[in-house]
Design an enzyme around this catalytic site. Structure first.
Site, PDB file in Angstrom:
ATOM      1  N   LYS A 132      10.701 -36.278  52.401  1.00  0.00           N
ATOM      2  CA  LYS A 132      10.048 -34.986  52.619  1.00  0.00           C
ATOM      3  C   LYS A 132      10.046 -34.704  54.119  1.00  0.00           C
ATOM      4  O   LYS A 132       9.527 -35.505  54.917  1.00  0.00           O
ATOM      5  CB  LYS A 132       8.631 -35.046  52.063  1.00  0.00           C
ATOM      6  CG  LYS A 132       8.024 -33.720  51.708  1.00  0.00           C
ATOM      7  CD  LYS A 132       6.731 -33.947  50.938  1.00  0.00           C
ATOM      8  CE  LYS A 132       6.041 -32.647  50.582  1.00  0.00           C
ATOM      9  NZ  LYS A 132       4.724 -32.887  49.977  1.00  0.00           N
TER      10      LYS A 132
HETATM   11  O1  G3P Z   1       2.261 -30.202  48.165  1.00  0.00           O
HETATM   12  C1  G3P Z   1       1.559 -29.607  49.217  1.00  0.00           C
HETATM   13  C2  G3P Z   1       0.125 -29.585  48.892  1.00  0.00           C
HETATM   14  O2  G3P Z   1      -0.357 -30.892  48.821  1.00  0.00           O
HETATM   15  C3  G3P Z   1      -0.733 -28.808  49.764  1.00  0.00           C
HETATM   16  O3  G3P Z   1      -1.802 -28.429  48.993  1.00  0.00           O
HETATM   17  O4  G3P Z   1      -4.061 -27.676  48.551  1.00  0.00           O
HETATM   18  O5  G3P Z   1      -3.528 -28.884  50.697  1.00  0.00           O
HETATM   19  O6  G3P Z   1      -2.732 -26.556  50.331  1.00  0.00           O
HETATM   20  P1  G3P Z   1      -3.105 -27.848  49.677  1.00  0.00           P
END
Ligand code: G3P
Length: 216
Positions: free
Chosen positions: A87
């Site tokens: 990633k």
């Molecule tokens: O895959 C990316 C994700 O983990 C981000 O999620 O909820 O931190 O915006 P969030």
């Protein structure tokens, strides 16, 4: 549409995997930290542990932000297990590194994508996956699902093979929206996946079926 779980929590990964609907896992440095996984050896071991639970791709994120550092870290991650996808953040050196990894046959997931232009660059570099963050766009009053539609449309018109992996999913309606928009993959925490199960009429209907069955 593939379902990935977006967590580094082993119990939640096992629970989703046991449902029989899991196609892979995504992690990021924040999710690893949330589980208290610290130190390079522990982090690498944790990725291998995850790979040994699920059958599909497991995204492991690099920390470096310069080309040489991303390549060094990414090659080490890719050697850990055949299921590892490297990633890489959507930055200039990240795009260069994705091209390098693509040419070497190493799978990549281009992360922190917030615009169609960024998604075009990721596809041009040959990324296996592109990760638009829809919840974080919603957070700033942009329509996250619309970005998924735009990217799917652009990739379809131009025949790009990069898979659209909708990320930063916060609730079950995000999953439905991404499915309608044609996302190839949704990666989400366990709760929005389990939320898809729920409907009050299912509960009421089941209760009545069981009550009728048990009538004397
Ligand atoms: O895959 C990316 C994700 O983990 C981000 O999620 O909820 O931190 O915006 P969030």
């Amino acid at each position: 549409m593939k379902f990935f779980i977006d967590t580094a929590n082993i119990d939640q990964i096992k629970e989703a995997n046991d449902l029989g609907i899991l196609d892979g896992v995504t992690t990021n440095p924040s999710l690893m930290a949330k589980e208290g996984i610290k130190g390079q050896d522990n982090i690498l071991k944790h990725y291998v542990d995850i790979c040994n639970i699920v059958d599909g791709d497991v995204s492991a994120e690099v920390i470096a932000t310069d080309f040489d550092g991303i390549v060094k870290e990414g090659e080490a991650l890719a050697e850990l297990h055949p299921q590892i996808v490297v990633k890489v953040p959507m930055i200039k050196d990240g795009i260069k590194a994705i091209r390098y990894f693509t040419d070497k046959g190493i799978k990549t997931n281009c992360t922190l994508v917030f615009s169609p232009g960024q998604a075009i660059l990721a596809a041009k570099a040959g990324a296996t996956y592109v990760s638009p963050f829809i919840g974080r766009l919603d957070d700033i009053s942009n329509e996250g699902v619309e970005l998924i539609q735009q990217i799917v449309n652009i990739y379809t018109i131009h025949g790009f093979e990069t898979e659209v992996l909708a990320a930063s999913i916060r609730h079950s309606m995000h999953i439905i929206g991404c499915a309608e928009a044609g996302a190839d993959v949704v990666t989400c925490p366990l709760d929005p996946i389990l939320g898809l199960l729920k409907h009050p009429l299912t509960d009421i209907g089941l209760e009545k079926f069981l009550a009728d069955h048990n009538k004397k």
